[in-house]
Write an enzyme that holds these catalytic residues in place. Sequence first.
Site, short mmCIF file in Angstrom:
data_model
loop_
_atom_site.label_atom_id
_atom_site.label_comp_id
_atom_site.label_asym_id
_atom_site.label_seq_id
_atom_site.Cartn_x
_atom_site.Cartn_y
_atom_site.Cartn_z
N ASP A 478 -1.35 -6.23 -1.78
CA ASP A 478 -0.33 -5.29 -1.33
C ASP A 478 -0.92 -3.90 -1.12
O ASP A 478 -2.03 -3.58 -1.57
CB ASP A 478 0.78 -5.24 -2.40
CG ASP A 478 2.14 -4.87 -1.84
OD1 ASP A 478 2.20 -4.41 -0.69
OD2 ASP A 478 3.15 -5.04 -2.58
N ASP A 548 9.57 -6.83 4.06
CA ASP A 548 10.34 -6.83 2.81
C ASP A 548 11.80 -7.15 3.08
O ASP A 548 12.59 -7.32 2.15
CB ASP A 548 10.25 -5.47 2.13
CG ASP A 548 9.03 -5.38 1.22
OD1 ASP A 548 8.40 -6.42 0.99
OD2 ASP A 548 8.71 -4.27 0.75
C1 DGJ Z 1 6.00 -4.46 -1.72
C2 DGJ Z 1 5.97 -5.88 -1.29
O1 DGJ Z 1 6.21 -6.00 0.05
C3 DGJ Z 1 6.98 -6.67 -2.14
O2 DGJ Z 1 7.03 -7.98 -1.71
C4 DGJ Z 1 6.57 -6.57 -3.57
O3 DGJ Z 1 5.34 -7.23 -3.75
C5 DGJ Z 1 6.47 -5.14 -4.00
N1 DGJ Z 1 5.65 -4.36 -3.13
C6 DGJ Z 1 5.94 -5.03 -5.40
O4 DGJ Z 1 5.74 -3.74 -5.79
#
Ligand code: DGJ
Length: 728
Positions: A478, A548
């Site tokens: 991430d 997301d």
């Molecule tokens: C952003 C990601 O896109 C989410 O899926 C998740 O992993 C969060 N970060 C966790 O902080």
Amino acid sequence: MPIEWNEGDQVFHLYNSNISYLMQIVHGKYLAHLYWGRRVQVLQPISILTFKGRAFSPTPEPADTQFSLDTLPQEYPAFGTGDFREPAYQLRTRDGSTITEFVYDSHEILKGKRPLKGLPSAYIEDESEADTLIITMVDSMLGIGVNLNYTIYRDLDVITRSVSFEHLGSHAIELHKCMSMSVDFHESDWDWLHLQGTWARERHIERQPLHHGTQSISSARGASSHQHNPFVALLAKGANEEHGDVYGISLVYSGNFQASIEVDPLQTTRLSIGINPFDFIWLLKPGETFQTPEALMVYSSEGLGGMSRTFHKLLRTRVCRGIYRDKTRPILINNWEAAYFNFNEKKIKEIADAGENLGIELFVLDDGWFGYRNNDKSSLGDWVVNKEKLPNGLAGLADYMRKKNMKFGLWVEPEMVSPDSDLYRKHPDWCLHVPGRSRTLSRNQLVLDLSREEVCDFLLETLTNIFTSAPISYVKWDMNRNMTEVGSLGLPPERQKETAHRYMLGLYWILEKLTQRFPQILFESCSGGGGRFDPGMLFYMPQTWTSDDTDAVERLKIQYGTSIVYPAITMGAHVSDVPNHQVGRVTPLQMRCHVAMAANLGFELNVDKLSTDDKTVVREQITRYHQIKDIVLFGDQYRLLSPFEGMDTAWMYVTTNQEQAVVFYYKTLATPNPPFFHLKLRGLNPKMKYKVNNGERPFYGDELMKIGLSMPLIKKDYTSFIFHIEAN
Ligand code: DGJ
């Protein structure tokens, strides 16, 4: 011989059976662009280039006053010597001048394609797949050579381009701009299309007619970004999914980029893509070489759909790498939206138990497993398991999963550091910053300075330790903020503007090492969803967390827009809870499954809390996914109905031998007393007979494509269907 050099006419012809790309050296010096498009057999270059003096267009050749760089279609144009349009590069010499005179020096034609040093690029598996032309232009006063690299693929309608600046002179220069490619079209009657968005709303399609002057998209965020994907296309007026000339250009890069299109008053169009010249200066010393990222250039005479299918094949088979490239991916369950930071071993086990029962194959432990990270305010950088939450550590959890026949995966965000972390307390200068200035936080975190070798070494060692501490089969990588105060303590003042690009080189170096060390790990990249969904990341990690936003309706647009460039196998798609956490919408479980099944299927909710009926739906859809996943992930995609145009969305995937297809149809808001509707399919063999969902009567492919597949009358919002089409 797909690259020909006609010495008499001074013409280069790159071709395969469908496309041609032609260039000519004019006056023994200037590299002119002649043509790019559908294959041409015969060429009289004189018929393409017309020299005619124009008022205010300077004439660099005293013996030919009709000739001007201002009106010459070019391959890598300069500013300052008569062309007033957007240049492809600009450099500054030690006397403060930006004037250059790069003229043709030599060229080389090679079998195959060479990798780019330190940068991701499209590759070949066999020399016979592609041919490469390197044209060297030299500025003898500076002693600098510019190598223009062109590769044409034999079986893909793709040309790749990149540029390297080789300094053989005696005084350092500053590179202020060095695009990866530039091309001049002879017309301007195009629409341009790009993919714009923001967090949770990535890659929405925007198509507009070109106007005079410059139109551009870019990122200065230190990532390719949610806002603009590093891709742009020109479409002939009226070009659609099936028909018309389309030129698509994508940059194999994950950092700051710019794509720019300029229409001049003589109705020509100049298009370039490369590292964003804004806030970029690279010091090039004698003996050094600067390599630009690679641009992927696709031409299709079969509309946007044809362009996408070429990109899909190129990215899937010649950009993505590793053992998972040609494999379907395990169905996963991720605990993020199920519990956020609020979990312990018991909770994880409950989700995993329920997941196993439903047929889920991989458990992914998301953010919150390390340091004291019970919210997003601390611990990034301290990659030590939180024993309060997970007393048996990662190994204990992985072992639990193994006993259930499930794989174990882990979330990391290695490029970041929380000010509240041991790492930051020990190395406060390891983040991007400018001494004496504030360090602007975003999501309470700072960006580690990956332009510094010691930081990259630290990350490589730390991650190696984590990935060997337990049997980890999957990693979600991430990156949850963009860059501010972009400066590095590791670089002298004259190199500060190199920081953002050096960061990318550092990141790519780490990823190359890790993917070599851990070939068995399936890596998925992520940047707050799809903030870094680009070919550069796909070179190391064969899939990306698309967004997301997991709402089924929003995802239709996101996945449809993403598919303009990226194949289904590169997209992560999860079924999540309702009301949806991003938009509060309530959609049926079946539709949520059907949307996620058009990519790499995963789940991200408390499956342990699902009702018995919902569990049955999940089980049924997982069984269905296993039946169709090969077609979706490896087939050719045809977009049938666009979510940007109405309440209906449809897309389909067809196997290469045309014996199987799968059609997804989604209705968002239902219409009262709706008309009868036949969905016209595409990509089938007109003469083949097909059964639809194993129905009794077969149809000819012809029938399904020309008359269409009769759709059920829909009386409910958020309805979806999957049709499995099989040769009879
Ligand atoms: C952003 C990601 O896109 C989410 O899926 C998740 O992993 C969060 N970060 C966790 O902080």
